[in-house]
Design a protein around this motif. Structure first.
Motif, mmCIF file in Angstrom:
data_model
loop_
_atom_site.group_PDB
_atom_site.id
_atom_site.type_symbol
_atom_site.label_atom_id
_atom_site.label_comp_id
_atom_site.label_asym_id
_atom_site.label_seq_id
_atom_site.Cartn_x
_atom_site.Cartn_y
_atom_site.Cartn_z
ATOM 1 N N ARG A 6 36.565 29.046 48.526
ATOM 2 C CA ARG A 6 35.705 29.883 47.675
ATOM 3 C C ARG A 6 36.528 30.978 46.990
ATOM 4 O O ARG A 6 36.275 31.333 45.846
ATOM 5 C CB ARG A 6 34.594 30.521 48.509
ATOM 6 N N PHE A 7 37.511 31.467 47.720
ATOM 7 C CA PHE A 7 38.358 32.540 47.170
ATOM 8 C C PHE A 7 39.193 32.018 46.015
ATOM 9 O O PHE A 7 39.213 32.598 44.926
ATOM 10 C CB PHE A 7 39.238 33.097 48.290
ATOM 11 N N TRP A 8 39.881 30.913 46.263
ATOM 12 C CA TRP A 8 40.740 30.342 45.212
ATOM 13 C C TRP A 8 39.927 29.908 43.991
ATOM 14 O O TRP A 8 40.399 29.981 42.868
ATOM 15 C CB TRP A 8 41.534 29.166 45.764
ATOM 16 N N ALA A 9 38.706 29.437 44.266
ATOM 17 C CA ALA A 9 37.857 29.002 43.145
ATOM 18 C C ALA A 9 37.378 30.206 42.326
ATOM 19 O O ALA A 9 36.879 30.046 41.221
ATOM 20 C CB ALA A 9 36.664 28.216 43.683
ATOM 21 N N GLY A 10 37.518 31.386 42.883
ATOM 22 C CA GLY A 10 37.089 32.597 42.168
ATOM 23 C C GLY A 10 35.581 32.685 42.068
ATOM 24 O O GLY A 10 35.044 33.282 41.126
ATOM 25 N N GLU A 11 34.903 32.098 43.057
ATOM 26 C CA GLU A 11 33.440 32.039 43.042
ATOM 27 C C GLU A 11 32.834 33.445 42.899
ATOM 28 O O GLU A 11 33.228 34.357 43.625
ATOM 29 C CB GLU A 11 32.993 31.452 44.382
ATOM 30 N N LYS A 12 31.883 33.534 41.987
ATOM 31 C CA LYS A 12 31.325 34.859 41.676
ATOM 32 C C LYS A 12 30.689 35.530 42.897
ATOM 33 O O LYS A 12 30.993 36.674 43.222
ATOM 34 C CB LYS A 12 30.300 34.713 40.553
ATOM 35 N N GLY A 13 29.810 34.788 43.566
ATOM 36 C CA GLY A 13 29.119 35.362 44.726
ATOM 37 C C GLY A 13 30.088 35.799 45.809
ATOM 38 O O GLY A 13 29.879 36.813 46.481
ATOM 39 N N TYR A 14 31.148 35.042 45.963
ATOM 40 C CA TYR A 14 32.119 35.354 47.012
ATOM 41 C C TYR A 14 32.889 36.629 46.670
ATOM 42 O O TYR A 14 33.153 37.457 47.529
ATOM 43 C CB TYR A 14 33.074 34.177 47.210
ATOM 44 N N PHE A 15 33.227 36.774 45.399
ATOM 45 C CA PHE A 15 33.926 38.000 45.002
ATOM 46 C C PHE A 15 33.008 39.226 45.100
ATOM 47 O O PHE A 15 33.485 40.312 45.395
ATOM 48 C CB PHE A 15 34.542 37.857 43.600
ATOM 49 N N ASP A 16 31.725 39.013 44.880
ATOM 50 C CA ASP A 16 30.778 40.127 45.071
ATOM 51 C C ASP A 16 30.878 40.618 46.509
ATOM 52 O O ASP A 16 30.948 41.823 46.771
ATOM 53 C CB ASP A 16 29.334 39.669 44.796
ATOM 54 N N GLU A 17 30.908 39.658 47.443
ATOM 55 C CA GLU A 17 31.011 40.003 48.873
ATOM 56 C C GLU A 17 32.325 40.712 49.179
ATOM 57 O O GLU A 17 32.359 41.710 49.892
ATOM 58 C CB GLU A 17 31.012 38.711 49.718
ATOM 59 N N LEU A 18 33.418 40.157 48.634
ATOM 60 C CA LEU A 18 34.739 40.718 48.915
ATOM 61 C C LEU A 18 34.866 42.147 48.402
ATOM 62 O O LEU A 18 35.425 43.010 49.077
ATOM 63 C CB LEU A 18 35.838 39.849 48.291
#
Lengths: 181, 140
Positions: A6-18
């Motif tokens: 998810r991180f490498w894919a640059g997923e939007k929701g995941y970056f919101d969490e990060l």
């Protein structure tokens, strides 16, 4: 743990969490190097942009927080070099030896950032505790209550409070240790 | 000495070393208690200096910047076409144009050079751009 896919894919929701989880670490670096609040806020955004752009350079081998810190410091060094302005930020970078200029200053900015990082790790580790253990730890160490007071509040025996505290400490120790390896 | 209970360890951290010689001695040889003492110290430190959460507005600004960077990474229409298809399209276009001119009998005039050369240059440029894009580093 970081979900690399998810991180490498640059997923939007995941970056919101990060951004919400690791924001305090990034902010501690930005505040140390920023000349003022506006500059620190700008650095904060710039660092996150760089973290996004560089995400595929991260591998699971290193600690995620350490990688964040490294990228964040690089952004600040580049910002300093681009501006070529002698400022509070420059003095702090000098203290770190990041600019190759002689060290100075009364506070070690890296130590400050690392301290903040440890605090954040411990703070986030609370989320991994079972509810009763978390309650005991918060009351005992953050609110300063003793075992007897906690026992009365929670309606359990003081020995149970001590047992819950011990288990929580052991669990926190494991999480923090795992995080720093 | 056995490992002390959590209250004694906590009091030790609160009061500082030197007030409980027995525990002092125990801590020197018990790694588990050393680590627990260190953690208790960190907990007290956390109580004194709570983690400062980043304002939502600032996080949102950071996320907006990330979104701009995300959009900049999205491949162009040209990037989405495989190189082989581009090359095949270029060759077919060239042959079609050539055959069309040969059958119409205008191969000797000045027009064919423009008619043939123009799509050829455009096709070649597209292929070169596509290859360069596919070999460029991901992000920097």
């Amino acid at each position: 743990m970081i979900n690399l896919d998810r991180f490498w894919a640059g997923e939007k929701g995941y970056f919101d969490e990060l951004v919400r989880t690791y924001g305090p670490v990034v902010q501690s670096v930005a505040e140390v190097y920023g000349r003022d609040t506006d500059h620190a806020d700008n650095l904060y955004q710039e660092i996150w942009t760089r973290l996004f752009q560089k995400r595929r350079h991260y591998s699971e081998e290193g600690r995620f927080v350490a990688w964040i810190r490294r990228v964040a410091i690089n952004v600040c060094v580049e910002d300093f070099r681009a501006q070529k302005v002698r400022s509070k930020g420059m003095a702090r970078l000098e203290a770190l030896g990041e600019t190759g200029i002689a060290c100075g200053g009364d506070e070690d900015p890296l130590a400050k950032v690392e301290k903040e990082e440890k605090r954040l790790v411990l703070h986030r580790a609370f989320d991994h505790l079972p509810p009763r253990q978390m309650e005991v730890i918060k009351k005992r160490y953050l609110e300063g209550q003793n075992s007897k007071e906690i026992a009365e509040t929670m309606g359990i025996a003081p020995a149970t409070v001590r047992s819950l505290a011990r288990k929580a400490i052991a669990r926190l120790r494991k999480i923090v240790k795992g995080f720093s390896q | 000495m056995k490992c002390p209970d959590i209250d004694r360890l906590t009091d030790f951290v609160k009061r500082g070393a030197g007030r409980d010689p027995e525990l002092d001695g125990h801590l020197q040889c018990c790694q588990r208690c050393q680590e627990e003492t260190a953690l208790i110290e960190q907990l007290f430190d956390l109580a004194r200096n709570p983690v400062k959460e980043v304002p939502d507005a600032l996080n949102q600004q950071a996320l907006d910047r990330i979104q701009v960077a995300r959009q900049a990474e999205e491949p162009s229409v040209l990037d989405q076409v495989p190189v082989r298809q581009l090359v095949a399209a270029g060759v077919l276009g060239f042959l079609t144009a050539f055959l069309a001119m040969a059958t119409s009998g205008s191969a000797g005039s000045s027009g064919p050079a423009v008619v043939l050369g123009f799509p050829l240059i455009l096709g070649s440029a597209a292929v070169v751009l596509r290859i360069r894009a596919s070999h460029s580093p991901d992000f920097e």
